[in-house]
Design a protein around this motif. Structure first.
Motif, PDB file in Angstrom:
ATOM      1  N   GLY A  42       0.640  17.508  -0.260  1.00  0.00           N
ATOM      2  CA  GLY A  42       1.348  16.624   0.748  1.00  0.00           C
ATOM      3  C   GLY A  42       2.571  16.066   0.093  1.00  0.00           C
ATOM      4  N   GLN A  43       3.178  15.208   0.781  1.00  0.00           N
ATOM      5  CA  GLN A  43       4.661  14.462   0.555  1.00  0.00           C
ATOM      6  C   GLN A  43       4.149  12.980   0.072  1.00  0.00           C
ATOM      7  N   ALA A  44       4.593  12.658  -1.215  1.00  0.00           N
ATOM      8  CA  ALA A  44       4.376  11.420  -1.516  1.00  0.00           C
ATOM      9  C   ALA A  44       5.623  10.575  -0.787  1.00  0.00           C
ATOM     10  N   LEU A  45       4.801   9.350  -0.267  1.00  0.00           N
ATOM     11  CA  LEU A  45       5.854   8.449   0.312  1.00  0.00           C
ATOM     12  C   LEU A  45       6.250   7.313  -0.501  1.00  0.00           C
ATOM     13  N   GLU A  46       5.985   7.232  -1.923  1.00  0.00           N
ATOM     14  CA  GLU A  46       6.245   6.416  -2.667  1.00  0.00           C
ATOM     15  C   GLU A  46       6.389   6.857  -4.222  1.00  0.00           C
ATOM     16  N   ALA A  47       6.914   6.335  -5.006  1.00  0.00           N
ATOM     17  CA  ALA A  47       6.715   6.948  -6.367  1.00  0.00           C
ATOM     18  C   ALA A  47       5.389   6.682  -6.949  1.00  0.00           C
ATOM     19  N   GLY A  48       5.073   7.549  -7.827  1.00  0.00           N
ATOM     20  CA  GLY A  48       3.387   7.520  -8.282  1.00  0.00           C
ATOM     21  C   GLY A  48       3.581   7.269  -9.854  1.00  0.00           C
ATOM     22  N   GLU A  93       1.374   5.735 -13.037  1.00  0.00           N
ATOM     23  CA  GLU A  93      -0.011   5.939 -13.873  1.00  0.00           C
ATOM     24  C   GLU A  93      -1.078   4.770 -13.275  1.00  0.00           C
ATOM     25  N   GLY A  94      -2.379   5.309 -12.602  1.00  0.00           N
ATOM     26  CA  GLY A  94      -3.246   4.368 -12.244  1.00  0.00           C
ATOM     27  C   GLY A  94      -2.976   3.616 -11.131  1.00  0.00           C
ATOM     28  N   LYS A  95      -1.931   3.767 -10.424  1.00  0.00           N
ATOM     29  CA  LYS A  95      -1.620   2.826  -9.232  1.00  0.00           C
ATOM     30  C   LYS A  95      -1.704   3.767  -8.063  1.00  0.00           C
ATOM     31  N   ASP A  96      -2.116   2.917  -6.751  1.00  0.00           N
ATOM     32  CA  ASP A  96      -2.327   3.703  -5.541  1.00  0.00           C
ATOM     33  C   ASP A  96      -1.025   4.037  -4.895  1.00  0.00           C
ATOM     34  N   VAL A  97      -1.141   5.303  -4.126  1.00  0.00           N
ATOM     35  CA  VAL A  97       0.255   5.715  -3.585  1.00  0.00           C
ATOM     36  C   VAL A  97      -0.410   6.312  -2.195  1.00  0.00           C
ATOM     37  N   ARG A  98       0.703   6.471  -1.291  1.00  0.00           N
ATOM     38  CA  ARG A  98       0.296   6.970  -0.019  1.00  0.00           C
ATOM     39  C   ARG A  98       0.976   8.359  -0.168  1.00  0.00           C
ATOM     40  N   VAL A  99       0.219   9.237   0.580  1.00  0.00           N
ATOM     41  CA  VAL A  99       0.797  10.717   0.776  1.00  0.00           C
ATOM     42  C   VAL A  99       0.519  11.109   2.172  1.00  0.00           C
ATOM     43  N   ARG A 100       1.418  11.917   2.686  1.00  0.00           N
ATOM     44  CA  ARG A 100       1.576  12.412   4.126  1.00  0.00           C
ATOM     45  C   ARG A 100       1.245  13.781   4.068  1.00  0.00           C
ATOM     46  N   THR A 135      -4.362   7.328   1.252  1.00  0.00           N
ATOM     47  CA  THR A 135      -4.194   6.544   0.124  1.00  0.00           C
ATOM     48  C   THR A 135      -4.622   7.001  -1.245  1.00  0.00           C
ATOM     49  N   GLY A 136      -4.302   7.477  -2.403  1.00  0.00           N
ATOM     50  CA  GLY A 136      -4.876   7.843  -3.297  1.00  0.00           C
ATOM     51  C   GLY A 136      -4.478   7.059  -4.777  1.00  0.00           C
ATOM     52  N   ARG A 137      -4.964   7.601  -5.805  1.00  0.00           N
ATOM     53  CA  ARG A 137      -4.192   7.222  -6.990  1.00  0.00           C
ATOM     54  C   ARG A 137      -3.822   8.087  -7.981  1.00  0.00           C
ATOM     55  N   ARG A 175       2.263  15.135 -10.672  1.00  0.00           N
ATOM     56  CA  ARG A 175       2.164  15.406  -9.326  1.00  0.00           C
ATOM     57  C   ARG A 175       0.762  15.476  -8.843  1.00  0.00           C
ATOM     58  N   ARG A 176      -0.097  14.742  -9.371  1.00  0.00           N
ATOM     59  CA  ARG A 176      -1.428  14.717  -8.727  1.00  0.00           C
ATOM     60  C   ARG A 176      -2.011  13.511  -8.210  1.00  0.00           C
ATOM     61  N   VAL A 177      -2.648  13.496  -7.199  1.00  0.00           N
ATOM     62  CA  VAL A 177      -3.446  12.433  -6.542  1.00  0.00           C
ATOM     63  C   VAL A 177      -4.692  12.565  -6.300  1.00  0.00           C
ATOM     64  N   GLU A 178      -5.604  11.520  -6.624  1.00  0.00           N
ATOM     65  CA  GLU A 178      -7.127  11.446  -6.560  1.00  0.00           C
ATOM     66  C   GLU A 178      -7.486  10.592  -5.321  1.00  0.00           C
ATOM     67  N   VAL A 179      -8.184  11.054  -4.192  1.00  0.00           N
ATOM     68  CA  VAL A 179      -8.723  10.304  -3.398  1.00  0.00           C
ATOM     69  C   VAL A 179     -10.335  10.266  -3.501  1.00  0.00           C
ATOM     70  N   LEU A 180     -10.922   9.104  -3.569  1.00  0.00           N
ATOM     71  CA  LEU A 180     -12.386   9.107  -3.464  1.00  0.00           C
ATOM     72  C   LEU A 180     -12.958   8.887  -2.124  1.00  0.00           C
ATOM     73  N   LEU A 181     -13.873   9.692  -1.677  1.00  0.00           N
ATOM     74  CA  LEU A 181     -14.377   9.499  -0.283  1.00  0.00           C
ATOM     75  C   LEU A 181     -15.722   8.815  -0.375  1.00  0.00           C
TER      76      LEU A 181
END
Length: 246
Positions: free
Chosen positions: A210-216, A218-225, A233-235, A240-246
């Protein structure tokens, strides 16, 4: 927490507490607050209790030094022949801390805390020279030296791999330990970049892009479209890696 940072180990903490309980058995010594110093037998037990508590979160080869303080002179305690030292819940035996003392001889009932200072010495990476804020660390910037781990907060480092490419968020004096709290957060990607999203749940994991909607950072949440317009929203966990826990 970074892999190369030293941090407290729960198993060692539990073991040390067991030792502390043995060290904290009631002391059969007479004592009244008006005495100039604590009895030697009680001091020995306090030293053992603080030592065991400090070693719970320390490296195996660390050297622990304990300084026992004095009770508040404003207290008025009755004489006691059975004094039990103990570790108060929630107090870590590093730096400035406290040890509890309770009278259990049946005639006098009081429970107070005694200040202690605990130093935990071990080798860690320190600044080899004065370093300004914003400096990007290289191996020439650091060296191994023995420091007091308990002197400040933040994890320390024993290997440079945990510092490679990291930048300081504050200046360091020569010989000052490099701690996790001194480092700027890594920026893993910028807003608008394509990132890999890993969604993990009970027994499964799904990877997508997906495309990051904001800068990522370390350890901070970020929105991805995603391409279908859905936003999650993931961490930010890596380049260029984001983790989403479901």
């Amino acid at each position: 927490m970074l892999q190369n940072a030293l941090h407290p180990i729960a198993v060692r903490w539990t073991r040390a507490l067991c030792v502390a309980l043995l060290a904290g058995l009631a002391c059969g010594v007479g004592w009244a607050q008006g005495m100039n110093a604590l009895p030697p037998e009680l001091l020995n037990r306090l030293q053992a209790l603080a030592q065991s508590g400090a070693q719970a979160g320390a490296p195996a080869q660390a050297r622990v030094e304990v300084q026992i303080g004095q009770l508040d002179p404003r207290l008025r305690l009755a004489p006691c022949t059975q004094i039990q030292p103990y570790l108060p819940a929630g107090h870590r035996m590093w730096g400035r801390s406290r040890i509890g003392l309770r009278c259990t001889d049946g005639s006098a009932r009081w429970n107070v805390t005694l200040p202690v200072t605990v130093q935990v010495y071990a080798k860690a990476l320190v600044a080899a020279q004065p370093l300004p804020a914003g400096a990007e660390l290289t191996q020439e910037h650091v060296r191994l030296a023995e420091i007091d781990l308990a002197a400040d907060t933040g994890s320390i480092f024993t290997q440079f791999s945990g510092l490679d490419g990291r930048a300081l968020q504050r200046p360091l004096a020569a010989g000052e330990a490099v701690r996790s709290t001194d480092l700027r957060q890594r920026r893993w990607f910028a807003a608008g970049e394509r990132v890999q999203v890993l969604a993990a749940g009970a027994g499964y994991a799904i990877a997508s892009e997906g495309q990051a909607l904001e800068a990522g950072f370390e350890g901070k949440d970020v929105r991805v479209r995603f391409e279908n317009g859905r936003t999650v929203t993931g961490r930010a966990v890596g380049d260029r890696r984001v983790e989403v826990l479901l």
